[in-house]
Design a protein around this motif. Sequence first.
Motif, PDB file in Angstrom:
ATOM      1  N   LEU A   1       0.829  -1.205   0.000  1.00 52.63           N
ATOM      2  CA  LEU A   1       0.000   0.000   0.000  1.00 52.63           C
ATOM      3  C   LEU A   1       0.869   1.263   0.000  1.00 52.63           C
ATOM      4  O   LEU A   1       0.551   2.246  -0.656  1.00 52.63           O
ATOM      5  N   THR A   2       1.962   1.223   0.743  1.00 52.85           N
ATOM      6  CA  THR A   2       2.881   2.358   0.801  1.00 52.85           C
ATOM      7  C   THR A   2       3.463   2.644  -0.576  1.00 52.85           C
ATOM      8  O   THR A   2       3.467   3.789  -1.037  1.00 52.85           O
ATOM      9  N   LEU A   3       3.923   1.614  -1.241  1.00 54.62           N
ATOM     10  CA  LEU A   3       4.526   1.794  -2.562  1.00 54.62           C
ATOM     11  C   LEU A   3       3.488   2.236  -3.584  1.00 54.62           C
ATOM     12  O   LEU A   3       3.779   3.071  -4.452  1.00 54.62           O
ATOM     13  N   ARG A   4       2.291   1.730  -3.474  1.00 60.98           N
ATOM     14  CA  ARG A   4       1.216   2.152  -4.383  1.00 60.98           C
ATOM     15  C   ARG A   4       0.892   3.629  -4.134  1.00 60.98           C
ATOM     16  O   ARG A   4       0.734   4.403  -5.068  1.00 60.98           O
ATOM     17  N   GLY A   5       0.809   4.020  -2.864  1.00 58.52           N
ATOM     18  CA  GLY A   5       0.554   5.420  -2.524  1.00 58.52           C
ATOM     19  C   GLY A   5       1.653   6.335  -3.034  1.00 58.52           C
ATOM     20  O   GLY A   5       1.387   7.428  -3.542  1.00 58.52           O
ATOM     21  N   LYS A   6       2.905   5.884  -2.932  1.00 58.85           N
ATOM     22  CA  LYS A   6       4.030   6.685  -3.436  1.00 58.85           C
ATOM     23  C   LYS A   6       3.923   6.847  -4.945  1.00 58.85           C
ATOM     24  O   LYS A   6       4.167   7.931  -5.465  1.00 58.85           O
ATOM     25  N   ARG A   7       3.557   5.770  -5.654  1.00 58.41           N
ATOM     26  CA  ARG A   7       3.401   5.871  -7.112  1.00 58.41           C
ATOM     27  C   ARG A   7       2.302   6.854  -7.485  1.00 58.41           C
ATOM     28  O   ARG A   7       2.374   7.529  -8.503  1.00 58.41           O
ATOM     29  N   LEU A   8       1.282   6.941  -6.637  1.00 60.92           N
ATOM     30  CA  LEU A   8       0.190   7.881  -6.878  1.00 60.92           C
ATOM     31  C   LEU A   8       0.573   9.304  -6.482  1.00 60.92           C
ATOM     32  O   LEU A   8      -0.160  10.247  -6.748  1.00 60.92           O
ATOM     33  N   GLY A   9       1.706   9.437  -5.799  1.00 58.06           N
ATOM     34  CA  GLY A   9       2.172  10.765  -5.413  1.00 58.06           C
ATOM     35  C   GLY A   9       1.682  11.213  -4.048  1.00 58.06           C
ATOM     36  O   GLY A   9       1.801  12.382  -3.700  1.00 58.06           O
ATOM     37  N   LEU A  10       1.151  10.292  -3.259  1.00 59.39           N
ATOM     38  CA  LEU A  10       0.682  10.659  -1.921  1.00 59.39           C
ATOM     39  C   LEU A  10       1.876  10.866  -0.992  1.00 59.39           C
ATOM     40  O   LEU A  10       2.923  10.236  -1.154  1.00 59.39           O
ATOM     41  N   SER A  11       1.701  11.721  -0.014  1.00 55.97           N
ATOM     42  CA  SER A  11       2.758  11.937   0.982  1.00 55.97           C
ATOM     43  C   SER A  11       2.778  10.747   1.942  1.00 55.97           C
ATOM     44  O   SER A  11       1.794  10.021   2.074  1.00 55.97           O
TER      45      SER A  11
END
Length: 132
Positions: free
Chosen positions: A53-63
């Motif tokens: 989930l962290t890596l997916r969020g990072k790919r989406l540009g989330l902090s």
Amino acid sequence: MATYTITELAREFDITPRAIRFYEDQGLLSPAREGPNGRNRVYTSRDRTHLKLTLRGKRLGLSLSDIKALIEMYQSPKDTEAQLKSFLEVLARHRATLEQQREDIEIMLDEIRTHEEKSHQLLQQVHSGNAA
């Protein structure tokens, strides 16, 4: 219950063990410790999911703070409505940021096109002047 080493997770997600330790320092992962002086990290399926989930969020540009809030939201299904509203707020903020970035990129691309056209015209003038 399946467990993973830091090396296995790093290999699976194509990231460095250092990145995994960083996410741990940020409170996104919480592996158990085993071995002498607790040196060896042991990650559970839950940790693996959090990393995914962290890596997916990072790919989406989330902090990282937004990612952490989302992960914590899923850990405590106390008030689904409030959690969903919070998630929608995060997504709305992120959408607004991306839309602004897209607008900025379009403006920059237009400026580049204008400079390219002018440069091509000047280049043609240079070639025309040299041919005469």
